[in-house]
Design a protein around this motif. Structure first.
Motif, PDB file in Angstrom:
ATOM      1  N   UNK A   1       3.448  -7.752   7.501  1.00 24.60           N
ATOM      2  CA  UNK A   1       3.728  -6.390   7.093  1.00 24.60           C
ATOM      3  C   UNK A   1       2.565  -5.942   6.238  1.00 24.60           C
ATOM      4  N   UNK A   2       2.631  -4.715   5.806  1.00 29.05           N
ATOM      5  CA  UNK A   2       1.613  -4.171   4.905  1.00 29.05           C
ATOM      6  C   UNK A   2       2.238  -3.991   3.534  1.00 29.05           C
ATOM      7  N   UNK A   3       1.530  -4.463   2.520  1.00 30.24           N
ATOM      8  CA  UNK A   3       1.905  -4.162   1.143  1.00 30.24           C
ATOM      9  C   UNK A   3       0.887  -3.167   0.603  1.00 30.24           C
ATOM     10  N   UNK A   4       1.370  -2.008   0.251  1.00 26.93           N
ATOM     11  CA  UNK A   4       0.531  -0.948  -0.296  1.00 26.93           C
ATOM     12  C   UNK A   4       0.385  -1.170  -1.789  1.00 26.93           C
ATOM     13  N   UNK A   5      -0.796  -1.593  -2.206  1.00 26.31           N
ATOM     14  CA  UNK A   5      -1.044  -1.867  -3.620  1.00 26.31           C
ATOM     15  C   UNK A   5      -1.201  -0.576  -4.414  1.00 26.31           C
TER      16      UNK A   5
ATOM     17  N   UNK B   1       0.230  -2.872  15.446  1.00 27.94           N
ATOM     18  CA  UNK B   1       0.050  -4.323  15.344  1.00 27.94           C
ATOM     19  C   UNK B   1       1.363  -5.115  15.375  1.00 27.94           C
ATOM     20  N   UNK B   2       2.487  -4.421  15.472  1.00 26.70           N
ATOM     21  CA  UNK B   2       3.770  -5.105  15.507  1.00 26.70           C
ATOM     22  C   UNK B   2       4.284  -5.542  14.143  1.00 26.70           C
ATOM     23  N   UNK B   3       3.712  -4.987  13.072  1.00 30.80           N
ATOM     24  CA  UNK B   3       4.205  -5.277  11.727  1.00 30.80           C
ATOM     25  C   UNK B   3       5.522  -4.531  11.538  1.00 30.80           C
ATOM     26  N   UNK B   4       6.454  -5.143  10.834  1.00 32.52           N
ATOM     27  CA  UNK B   4       7.780  -4.542  10.733  1.00 32.52           C
ATOM     28  C   UNK B   4       8.127  -4.001   9.357  1.00 32.52           C
ATOM     29  N   UNK B   5       7.191  -4.105   8.420  1.00 33.31           N
ATOM     30  CA  UNK B   5       7.464  -3.585   7.077  1.00 33.31           C
ATOM     31  C   UNK B   5       6.225  -2.934   6.486  1.00 33.31           C
ATOM     32  N   UNK B   6       6.467  -1.844   5.780  1.00 32.73           N
ATOM     33  CA  UNK B   6       5.476  -1.200   4.923  1.00 32.73           C
ATOM     34  C   UNK B   6       6.155  -1.083   3.567  1.00 32.73           C
ATOM     35  N   UNK B   7       5.641  -1.819   2.597  1.00 35.62           N
ATOM     36  CA  UNK B   7       6.305  -1.903   1.302  1.00 35.62           C
ATOM     37  C   UNK B   7       5.342  -1.555   0.178  1.00 35.62           C
ATOM     38  N   UNK B   8       5.918  -1.138  -0.953  1.00 38.71           N
ATOM     39  CA  UNK B   8       5.136  -0.846  -2.148  1.00 38.71           C
ATOM     40  C   UNK B   8       6.079  -0.775  -3.334  1.00 38.71           C
TER      41      UNK B   8
ATOM     42  N   UNK C   1       0.919  11.885   2.410  1.00 41.04           N
ATOM     43  CA  UNK C   1       1.698  11.634   3.624  1.00 41.04           C
ATOM     44  C   UNK C   1       0.796  11.144   4.741  1.00 41.04           C
ATOM     45  N   UNK C   2      -0.391  11.710   4.863  1.00 42.04           N
ATOM     46  CA  UNK C   2      -1.317  11.288   5.912  1.00 42.04           C
ATOM     47  C   UNK C   2      -1.768   9.843   5.703  1.00 42.04           C
ATOM     48  N   UNK C   3      -2.006   9.448   4.451  1.00 41.63           N
ATOM     49  CA  UNK C   3      -2.372   8.058   4.178  1.00 41.63           C
ATOM     50  C   UNK C   3      -1.238   7.114   4.567  1.00 41.63           C
ATOM     51  N   UNK C   4      -0.009   7.449   4.174  1.00 41.97           N
ATOM     52  CA  UNK C   4       1.134   6.612   4.541  1.00 41.97           C
ATOM     53  C   UNK C   4       1.352   6.598   6.056  1.00 41.97           C
ATOM     54  N   UNK C   5       1.162   7.733   6.701  1.00 42.54           N
ATOM     55  CA  UNK C   5       1.317   7.793   8.157  1.00 42.54           C
ATOM     56  C   UNK C   5       0.298   6.892   8.845  1.00 42.54           C
ATOM     57  N   UNK C   6      -0.917   6.834   8.320  1.00 42.00           N
ATOM     58  CA  UNK C   6      -1.931   5.948   8.898  1.00 42.00           C
ATOM     59  C   UNK C   6      -1.516   4.489   8.763  1.00 42.00           C
ATOM     60  N   UNK C   7      -0.981   4.112   7.617  1.00 45.88           N
ATOM     61  CA  UNK C   7      -0.521   2.734   7.443  1.00 45.88           C
ATOM     62  C   UNK C   7       0.677   2.437   8.345  1.00 45.88           C
ATOM     63  N   UNK C   8       1.570   3.395   8.505  1.00 45.73           N
ATOM     64  CA  UNK C   8       2.701   3.229   9.427  1.00 45.73           C
ATOM     65  C   UNK C   8       2.195   3.076  10.863  1.00 45.73           C
TER      66      UNK C   8
ATOM     67  N   UNK D   1      -2.897  -4.685   1.599  1.00 48.84           N
ATOM     68  CA  UNK D   1      -3.173  -6.016   2.134  1.00 48.84           C
ATOM     69  C   UNK D   1      -1.980  -6.469   2.963  1.00 48.84           C
ATOM     70  N   UNK D   2      -2.174  -7.532   3.722  1.00 46.47           N
ATOM     71  CA  UNK D   2      -1.103  -8.052   4.559  1.00 46.47           C
ATOM     72  C   UNK D   2      -0.176  -8.940   3.743  1.00 46.47           C
TER      73      UNK D   2
END
Length: 159
Positions: free
Chosen positions: A79-83, A111-118, A98-105, A68-69
């Motif tokens: 940013x994206x928070x990976x639940x 979209x100009x999001x600056x963080x991918x967190x979990x 890795x492919x799932x994380x690469x898609x989220x990256x 979710x955002x």
């Protein structure tokens, strides 16, 4: 192959969530129903999003990422928070995680999001090693806090 989840994927996503809860030694905590997932992912106002990992040779759904955002007041952007990220044990090592994380990256970059967190459980060394090999770094100076159940109800009653 990674693709966006569809409503038809809800039963498998629910099963994978239960498998993840079992892996994390907390099957009693996985209380979400397929109906709740359907509403959260595909209702009028989606609260979350999901991507599916599909085995290229068998076509089997072998993993998922549910996210979710979030929003950074310091950076001023989403940013994206990976639940949840989960790949079935029989499919691990084939690049699905890795492919799932690469898609989220990719979504972040597009979209100009600056963080991918979990978050990751401290005892889950294989997963920590996997994330660190990708360049992710723990945020050791932060501690996650959570209110649930009785404590949440009790605090809400004071409002």
């Amino acid at each position: 192959m990674i693709r966006t989840a569809t409503p038809a994927d809800i039963p498998v996503i629910h099963t994978l969530i239960c498998e993840l809860a079992d892996y994390e030694k907390a099957p009693h905590e996985a209380k979400a129903t397929p109906e709740q997932l359907r509403e959260a992912l595909f209702g009028e106002h989606p609260a979350a999003y999901a991507h599916i990992a599909v085995d290229d040779t068998t076509g089997e759904l072998v993993g998922f990422a549910l996210w979710f955002l979030n929003f950074s007041t310091w950076r001023g952007v989403h940013g994206i928070y990976l639940e949840d990220l989960y790949v079935r044990p029989t499919a691990r090592g084939a690049g699905h995680g890795k492919a799932l994380l690469a898609e989220l990256a990719r979504i972040c970059a597009e979209r100009g999001y600056q963080r991918l967190e979990w978050s990751v459980l401290n005892w889950n060394r294989p997963t920590i090693d996997f994330y660190e090999a990708l360049g992710a770094r723990p945020q050791d100076e932060w501690t996650v806090y959570r209110l649930t159940d009785e404590a949440l109800t009790k605090l809400a009653a004071t409002a």
